[in-house]
Design a protein around this motif. Structure first.
Motif, PDB file in Angstrom:
ATOM      1  N   ASP A 218       0.787  -1.104   0.018  1.00 14.59           N
ATOM      2  CA  ASP A 218      -0.084   0.080  -0.014  1.00 14.59           C
ATOM      3  C   ASP A 218       0.779   1.406   0.012  1.00 14.59           C
ATOM      4  OD1 ASP A 218      -2.257  -1.562  -0.029  1.00 14.59           O
ATOM      5  OD2 ASP A 218      -2.662  -1.374   2.220  1.00 14.59           O
ATOM      6  N   GLN A 219       1.910   1.398   0.665  1.00 19.31           N
ATOM      7  CA  GLN A 219       2.712   2.494   0.924  1.00 19.31           C
ATOM      8  C   GLN A 219       3.615   2.726  -0.491  1.00 19.31           C
ATOM      9  OE1 GLN A 219       1.587   3.886   3.836  1.00 19.31           O
ATOM     10  NE2 GLN A 219       3.649   4.655   3.931  1.00 19.31           N
ATOM     11  N   PHE A 220       3.945   1.706  -0.994  1.00 20.03           N
ATOM     12  CA  PHE A 220       4.781   1.674  -2.252  1.00 20.03           C
ATOM     13  C   PHE A 220       3.713   2.337  -3.563  1.00 20.03           C
ATOM     14  CE2 PHE A 220       6.108  -0.089  -6.466  1.00 20.03           C
ATOM     15  CZ  PHE A 220       7.576   0.199  -6.290  1.00 20.03           C
ATOM     16  N   ALA A 221       2.527   1.663  -3.489  1.00 20.53           N
ATOM     17  CA  ALA A 221       1.591   2.333  -4.329  1.00 20.53           C
ATOM     18  C   ALA A 221       1.269   3.839  -4.363  1.00 20.53           C
ATOM     19  CB  ALA A 221       0.203   1.238  -4.532  1.00 20.53           C
ATOM     20  N   GLN A 222       1.188   4.352  -2.879  1.00 20.59           N
ATOM     21  CA  GLN A 222       0.437   5.578  -3.001  1.00 20.59           C
ATOM     22  C   GLN A 222       1.623   6.866  -3.052  1.00 20.59           C
ATOM     23  OE1 GLN A 222      -1.614   5.132   0.554  1.00 20.59           O
ATOM     24  NE2 GLN A 222       0.036   5.665   1.867  1.00 20.59           N
ATOM     25  N   GLU A 223       2.731   6.335  -2.639  1.00 20.38           N
ATOM     26  CA  GLU A 223       4.006   7.285  -2.514  1.00 20.38           C
ATOM     27  C   GLU A 223       4.222   8.080  -3.761  1.00 20.38           C
ATOM     28  OE1 GLU A 223       4.774   8.412   0.217  1.00 20.38           O
ATOM     29  OE2 GLU A 223       4.477   7.095   1.852  1.00 20.38           O
ATOM     30  N   ARG A 224       4.451   9.421  -3.640  1.00 19.87           N
ATOM     31  CA  ARG A 224       4.951  10.326  -4.795  1.00 19.87           C
ATOM     32  C   ARG A 224       6.309  10.816  -4.206  1.00 19.87           C
ATOM     33  NH1 ARG A 224       1.546   7.667  -6.229  1.00 19.87           N
ATOM     34  NH2 ARG A 224      -0.506   8.247  -7.313  1.00 19.87           N
ATOM     35  N   PRO A 225       7.237  11.313  -5.324  1.00 24.21           N
ATOM     36  CA  PRO A 225       6.709  11.711  -6.725  1.00 24.21           C
ATOM     37  C   PRO A 225       6.499  10.429  -7.745  1.00 24.21           C
ATOM     38  CG  PRO A 225       9.035  12.120  -6.544  1.00 24.21           C
ATOM     39  CD  PRO A 225       8.555  11.774  -5.015  1.00 24.21           C
ATOM     40  N   PHE A 226       7.175   9.236  -7.298  1.00 31.40           N
ATOM     41  CA  PHE A 226       7.111   7.960  -8.113  1.00 31.40           C
ATOM     42  C   PHE A 226       6.869   6.959  -6.686  1.00 31.40           C
ATOM     43  CE2 PHE A 226      11.376   9.904  -8.259  1.00 31.40           C
ATOM     44  CZ  PHE A 226      12.223   9.074  -7.647  1.00 31.40           C
TER      45      PHE A 226
ATOM     46  N   VAL B 139      15.534   1.848   1.047  1.00 30.54           N
ATOM     47  CA  VAL B 139      14.803   2.782   0.096  1.00 30.54           C
ATOM     48  C   VAL B 139      14.579   1.710  -1.159  1.00 30.54           C
ATOM     49  CG1 VAL B 139      14.287   4.595  -0.869  1.00 30.54           C
ATOM     50  CG2 VAL B 139      15.292   4.667   1.183  1.00 30.54           C
ATOM     51  N   LEU B 140      13.387   1.356  -1.440  1.00 31.66           N
ATOM     52  CA  LEU B 140      13.108   0.612  -2.618  1.00 31.66           C
ATOM     53  C   LEU B 140      12.330   1.522  -3.565  1.00 31.66           C
ATOM     54  CD1 LEU B 140      12.658  -2.050  -4.445  1.00 31.66           C
ATOM     55  CD2 LEU B 140      10.681  -2.314  -3.184  1.00 31.66           C
ATOM     56  N   PHE B 141      12.697   1.840  -4.805  1.00 26.58           N
ATOM     57  CA  PHE B 141      11.907   2.735  -5.692  1.00 26.58           C
ATOM     58  C   PHE B 141      11.947   2.336  -7.113  1.00 26.58           C
ATOM     59  CE2 PHE B 141      15.937   4.765  -5.388  1.00 26.58           C
ATOM     60  CZ  PHE B 141      16.229   5.163  -6.648  1.00 26.58           C
ATOM     61  N   GLU B 142      10.615   2.717  -7.829  1.00 25.29           N
ATOM     62  CA  GLU B 142      10.592   2.169  -9.129  1.00 25.29           C
ATOM     63  C   GLU B 142      11.435   3.315 -10.167  1.00 25.29           C
ATOM     64  OE1 GLU B 142       6.890   1.088 -12.135  1.00 25.29           O
ATOM     65  OE2 GLU B 142       6.422   2.642 -10.700  1.00 25.29           O
ATOM     66  N   THR B 143      12.262   2.616 -10.970  1.00 26.17           N
ATOM     67  CA  THR B 143      12.979   3.429 -11.767  1.00 26.17           C
ATOM     68  C   THR B 143      12.100   3.534 -13.310  1.00 26.17           C
ATOM     69  OG1 THR B 143      14.143   1.465 -12.789  1.00 26.17           O
ATOM     70  CG2 THR B 143      15.009   2.833 -10.951  1.00 26.17           C
ATOM     71  N   SER B 144      12.107   4.913 -13.832  1.00 27.81           N
ATOM     72  CA  SER B 144      11.567   4.999 -14.836  1.00 27.81           C
ATOM     73  C   SER B 144      12.231   6.420 -15.661  1.00 27.81           C
ATOM     74  CB  SER B 144       9.861   5.606 -14.712  1.00 27.81           C
ATOM     75  OG  SER B 144      10.057   6.560 -13.955  1.00 27.81           O
ATOM     76  N   GLU B 145      11.587   6.896 -16.665  1.00 31.44           N
ATOM     77  CA  GLU B 145      12.373   8.040 -17.280  1.00 31.44           C
ATOM     78  C   GLU B 145      12.147   9.135 -16.522  1.00 31.44           C
ATOM     79  OE1 GLU B 145      14.019   7.659 -20.115  1.00 31.44           O
ATOM     80  OE2 GLU B 145      13.740   5.607 -19.301  1.00 31.44           O
ATOM     81  N   ILE B 146      11.085   9.156 -15.386  1.00 30.05           N
ATOM     82  CA  ILE B 146      11.013  10.320 -14.385  1.00 30.05           C
ATOM     83  C   ILE B 146      11.209  10.091 -13.100  1.00 30.05           C
ATOM     84  CG2 ILE B 146       9.246  11.565 -16.013  1.00 30.05           C
ATOM     85  CD1 ILE B 146       6.939  10.377 -14.196  1.00 30.05           C
ATOM     86  N   SER B 147      12.066   9.039 -12.805  1.00 28.80           N
ATOM     87  CA  SER B 147      12.349   8.722 -11.455  1.00 28.80           C
ATOM     88  C   SER B 147      13.585   9.413 -10.904  1.00 28.80           C
ATOM     89  CB  SER B 147      12.477   7.393 -11.037  1.00 28.80           C
ATOM     90  OG  SER B 147      13.506   6.928 -12.008  1.00 28.80           O
ATOM     91  N   PHE B 148      13.574  10.898 -10.983  1.00 26.44           N
ATOM     92  CA  PHE B 148      14.746  11.702 -10.747  1.00 26.44           C
ATOM     93  C   PHE B 148      15.177  11.673  -8.897  1.00 26.44           C
ATOM     94  CE2 PHE B 148      13.012  13.619 -14.420  1.00 26.44           C
ATOM     95  CZ  PHE B 148      14.537  13.747 -15.172  1.00 26.44           C
TER      96      PHE B 148
END
Length: 282
Positions: free
Chosen positions: A17-25, A183-192
């Motif tokens: 749930d935390q992973f899905a809702q956090e921003r900016p990515f 810290v686990l985060f999704e990488t993409s073209e906007i994951s600055f």
């Protein structure tokens, strides 16, 4: 056993749930991911694993300063190798799939771009997005996992991992490099992400981390990018503009001359700012 399996596997619904809702990515922090003694031994092993590395060696670019590391398991301590073995295991990959909803997830035992990282006083890592494919497997980079190993770290020393919005106008989340925090985060073209402000830790103290990247199948519509994409924050752009204007005032007629007079900046950043200043002046 090195990972604190009982602690984080029991929290998969919450972490999902935390992973899905956090921003900016999409991202999530997982504290106490390692067993405490394992984390301490892994931190203590940095001096051995990186004993042949020179943190002050010249870099090929200026978007990273005073940082060293290694992906070479052969120079790491047995405890460090054991940690990488567990976070590359099928069990941990299944955990990542459960938290992120990404499937399948592939580990990278080669540790391309990952491994041990250590940053010294004055170090920084400019905000960036990462290369997006595995050079030998041709799979798509989807996840970054960073585990911090700094048993003594003070907030005033800086070094927080910053997550920025898509146009890099503001930092929307940050995490101090707290001991045994992942810290686990999704990488993409906007994951600055990055830590662009130089560290102010005492001499001899380093910001230590383990970094691992995970991959999945290649999606349609995404171009392969082999290089890291560094960008400047608004504060850095303002400082660069001031340096370029100062260089011009001192007689710089080309961006090459301005770059020589502003050596702390990557020439590509100086070139863009020099062109922007010239357009405004014309």
């Amino acid at each position: 056993m090195m990972l604190n399996w009982t602690s984080f596997e029991s929290k998969i619904p919450y972490l999902r749930d935390q992973f899905a809702q956090e921003r900016p990515f999409r991202h999530v922090a997982i504290d106490d991911i390692l067993l405490p003694d394992a984390a301490r031994r892994a931190e203590a092993g940095f001096a051995t694993a990186l004993r042949h590395k020179q943190h002050s060696a010249p870099k090929s670019h200026r978007d990273v300063l005073l940082k060293t590391g290694t992906p070479n398991l052969k120079v790491m301590t047995p405890d460090q190798v054991a940690i990488f073995t567990e976070i590359h295991s099928n069990r941990f990959v299944r955990f990542l799939e459960g938290v992120t909803g990404i499937s399948p997830v592939f580990a990278d035992p080669e540790l391309r771009g990952g491994g041990l990282h250590s940053s010294w006083r004055g170090a920084y890592l400019n905000v960036h997005t990462d290369f997006n494919f595995h050079p030998t497997e041709d799979t798509h980079r989807r996840l970054n996992l960073i585990i911090y190993l700094n048993e003594e770290w003070h907030e005033e020393w800086g070094g927080a991992l910053e997550l920025w919005n898509a146009d890099v106008t503001r930092c929307e989340a940050s995490f101090l490099p707290k001991f045994n925090r992942a810290v686990l985060f999704e990488t993409s073209e906007i994951s600055f992400h990055g830590h662009p402000v130089p560290l102010t830790c005492p001499e001899g103290v380093t910001r230590k981390s383990l970094a691992v990247y995970y991959y999945s199948y290649w999606p349609d519509g995404i171009e392969r990018r082999a290089k890291t994409n560094y960008v400047l924050t608004p504060e850095q752009k303002a400082a660069l503009r001031a340096d370029v204007l100062s260089a011009i005032a001192q007689g710089a007629k080309t961006f090459e001359e301005a770059s020589e007079m502003a050596p702390r900046w990557q020439p590509a950043h100086v070139r863009r700012m020099f062109a922007e200043v010239a357009r405004v002046a014309s």
